[in-house]
Design a protein around this motif. Structure first.
Motif, PDB file in Angstrom:
ATOM      1  N   GLN A  11     -12.923 -22.867   8.225  1.00 34.80           N
ATOM      2  CA  GLN A  11     -14.352 -22.794   8.506  1.00 34.80           C
ATOM      3  C   GLN A  11     -15.152 -23.408   7.368  1.00 34.80           C
ATOM      4  N   LEU A  23      -3.705  -4.297  -1.579  1.00 32.02           N
ATOM      5  CA  LEU A  23      -2.574  -5.204  -1.442  1.00 32.02           C
ATOM      6  C   LEU A  23      -1.464  -4.787  -2.397  1.00 32.02           C
ATOM      7  N   GLN A  62      -3.897  -3.144  11.203  1.00 32.78           N
ATOM      8  CA  GLN A  62      -3.935  -2.818   9.785  1.00 32.78           C
ATOM      9  C   GLN A  62      -5.381  -2.556   9.437  1.00 32.78           C
ATOM     10  N   ALA A 118     -11.029 -13.321   2.457  1.00 31.53           N
ATOM     11  CA  ALA A 118     -10.386 -13.405   3.762  1.00 31.53           C
ATOM     12  C   ALA A 118      -8.892 -13.658   3.613  1.00 31.53           C
ATOM     13  N   ASP A 166       2.368 -15.633  14.303  1.00 35.14           N
ATOM     14  CA  ASP A 166       1.045 -15.214  14.768  1.00 35.14           C
ATOM     15  C   ASP A 166      -0.018 -15.700  13.785  1.00 35.14           C
ATOM     16  N   TYR A 208      -9.522 -18.493   9.528  1.00 39.39           N
ATOM     17  CA  TYR A 208     -10.105 -17.972   8.303  1.00 39.39           C
ATOM     18  C   TYR A 208     -10.071 -18.971   7.151  1.00 39.39           C
ATOM     19  N   ASP A 221     -13.444 -12.230  10.926  1.00 41.08           N
ATOM     20  CA  ASP A 221     -11.986 -12.271  10.937  1.00 41.08           C
ATOM     21  C   ASP A 221     -11.427 -10.859  11.134  1.00 41.08           C
ATOM     22  N   VAL A 279      -7.002 -12.783   0.998  1.00 42.16           N
ATOM     23  CA  VAL A 279      -6.377 -11.568   0.497  1.00 42.16           C
ATOM     24  C   VAL A 279      -6.185 -10.562   1.631  1.00 42.16           C
ATOM     25  N   VAL A 280      -7.207 -10.473   2.495  1.00 45.22           N
ATOM     26  CA  VAL A 280      -7.100  -9.572   3.647  1.00 45.22           C
ATOM     27  C   VAL A 280      -5.905  -9.978   4.512  1.00 45.22           C
ATOM     28  N   GLU A 281      -5.774 -11.263   4.711  1.00 44.09           N
ATOM     29  CA  GLU A 281      -4.656 -11.754   5.529  1.00 44.09           C
ATOM     30  C   GLU A 281      -3.310 -11.399   4.876  1.00 44.09           C
ATOM     31  N   HIS A 282      -3.244 -11.488   3.574  1.00 44.10           N
ATOM     32  CA  HIS A 282      -2.010 -11.100   2.872  1.00 44.10           C
ATOM     33  C   HIS A 282      -1.732  -9.614   3.055  1.00 44.10           C
ATOM     34  N   LEU A 283      -2.822  -8.862   2.971  1.00 42.72           N
ATOM     35  CA  LEU A 283      -2.699  -7.407   3.136  1.00 42.72           C
ATOM     36  C   LEU A 283      -2.096  -7.087   4.502  1.00 42.72           C
ATOM     37  N   VAL A 284      -2.629  -7.711   5.524  1.00 38.09           N
ATOM     38  CA  VAL A 284      -2.120  -7.495   6.877  1.00 38.09           C
ATOM     39  C   VAL A 284      -0.644  -7.907   6.941  1.00 38.09           C
ATOM     40  N   ILE A 286       0.192  -1.534  -1.179  1.00 34.26           N
ATOM     41  CA  ILE A 286       1.124  -1.674  -0.059  1.00 34.26           C
ATOM     42  C   ILE A 286       2.361  -2.465  -0.469  1.00 34.26           C
ATOM     43  N   ILE A 345       1.636  -8.021   4.553  1.00 36.38           N
ATOM     44  CA  ILE A 345       2.530  -7.098   3.851  1.00 36.38           C
ATOM     45  C   ILE A 345       2.603  -5.758   4.560  1.00 36.38           C
ATOM     46  N   GLY A 346       1.444  -5.363   5.153  1.00 38.05           N
ATOM     47  CA  GLY A 346       1.424  -4.063   5.802  1.00 38.05           C
ATOM     48  C   GLY A 346       2.098  -4.036   7.158  1.00 38.05           C
ATOM     49  N   ARG A 347       1.985  -5.104   7.916  1.00 38.56           N
ATOM     50  CA  ARG A 347       2.390  -5.035   9.316  1.00 38.56           C
ATOM     51  C   ARG A 347       3.394  -6.062   9.792  1.00 38.56           C
ATOM     52  N   ARG A 348       3.658  -7.111   9.015  1.00 36.91           N
ATOM     53  CA  ARG A 348       4.609  -8.105   9.508  1.00 36.91           C
ATOM     54  C   ARG A 348       5.977  -7.885   8.875  1.00 36.91           C
TER      55      ARG A 348
END
Lengths: 226, 226
Positions: free
Chosen positions: B220, A125, A55, B119, B212, B217, A77, B121-126, A128, B128-131
């Motif tokens: 840390q 976000l 992504q 970080a 996965d 993120y 990340d 929000v990015v994870e949410h983006l991934v 998408i 929604i986009g790919r999972r």
DNA sequence: GCGGCGGACTGATCTAGATCAGGACAAAGG
DNA sequence: CCTTTGTCCTGATCTAGATCAGTCCGCCGC
């Protein structure tokens, strides 16, 4: 900016570096000490999943920070790949921290840059999650247009865009097949043409309405800097 | 933290306020001067689209900042709604800026908080986009679990969760109907049970593998603070 | 004690977009 | 010269998840 601030900025070690297209400059999981400011060319930051899908989180254009978040969180990340050959100037953490301590207003400026970054990711976000393919595509291109216009690399009439349809697919969360169809659709509707590395916008206002594009998250100047 | 830093923290005006569930405390487009730290209860930040759909960007749990980005960007690009009745302490911009100037390390801490936010929000983006729906759901609940555990409100065994299936649907970008089906699926697979406001995790490790889920993120500690 | 309501839950049907399976064309490299 | 590679582009088919149209249950107010 004040003289003091400018002096601090000048004191930063401004090592120039170049990277060729396609060879990652930051790897997911890598802990790195330097961030960069992109001087020319395009890059993209992306995340890989265990199953090999990727992504793209955002594209970076001249003037954008690269890997700022990685530095703050101490670990990256995400990965960063140059889309074209790029030129960057390196910014060392230690220098940055030093500069912060000396001029808090400078810290605020970077703070603002991170916040704008986050605002863009949030917008992606929403795109998408809630927009259909065509609206998402339109919104994506409008955002690029607005950002490029801010740095003088585009206008409401269009811009040069080195992205392949595969890259766009990975960014907007569609298959490249569908990206192609959506682009054709937008062209047939008279909204825009994307061909030979150029996006030509035929109906800017119509496009803005169609995509429900709200520019405010991009063009704000940090009020704390005024 | 040093004494000096603690003194600065203490000097902040710590006005307590409470808000009832469902009544927004920040509106999209509003320009506001104050951020909050959530002391008890849950809230969510979301964006509305022109057509009435909404995308929940993230949920906030005790210890999280509310509206920090709105303050930096001077205008709120999202709304914030308390999911339950909540208690917050107000943080004024001016105080915050003052504190930054006096103790740069404090600025760094807030800087880190914003980066962690991004970080996520990015994870949410991934997600929604790919999972797919099930992985996304699993990942979403694991993230909540990890965050709640950090503030002592949950463990790998489970946590109290006041979210309705409608709220979850708006967050993960699914219909509430499908959220229901996915939850049933996860239950039938022996992964977890979500019932009566409680998430009970039956197979934490299996779930992590399935989704996965990469926790790094979240946990840390900003290296710049060490 | 009974309507009204919000939330969980379900089966049937529909559709946006994925996936599969190619073709056309230009540039690069031997 | 021919082959390879990368990108754009297309039709046919498939499917994850949306949408529609409910039921059931517990709770609140009257």
């Amino acid at each position: 900016m004040t003289d003091a601030e400018l002096r601090v900025l000048d004191s930063l070690d401004k090592r120039r570096r170049t990277f060729v297209a396609g060879r990652d400059l930051v790897h997911q999981g890598q802990s790195n000490q330097a961030a960069y400011i992109l001087m020319s060319g395009w890059a993209c930051s992306y995340k890989l999943l265990a199953d090999g899908q990727r992504q793209i989180v955002d594209f970076q254009i001249p003037g954008d920070f690269l890997g700022l978040r990685s530095v703050v969180l101490h670990i990256s990340d995400h990965s960063i790949e140059p889309v074209t050959d790029i030129e960057v100037t390196e910014v060392h953490v230690s220098d940055l921290m030093e500069a912060f301590a000396q001029t808090p207003r400078l810290a605020t400026a970077v703070f603002w840059a991170v916040s704008r970054d986050e605002a863009m990711v949030v917008e992606h976000l929403v795109g998408i999650g809630r927009r259909d393919a065509a609206e998402r595509m339109a919104h994506f291109l409008l955002e690029l247009c607005a950002r490029l216009s801010l740095v003088g690399l585009g206008s409401k009439a269009g811009f040069a865009c080195p992205l392949t349809q595969y890259l766009i697919a990975d960014a907007v969360g569609l298959s490249s097949v569908h990206v192609n169809r959506v682009l054709r659709h937008l062209r047939e509707q008279g909204f825009l043409t994307f061909r030979n590395g150029f996006v030509t916008i035929h109906d800017y206002d119509g496009l803005v309405r169609f995509a429900d594009f709200e520019i405010s998250y991009l063009d704000q100047i940090g009020p704390l800097l005024r």
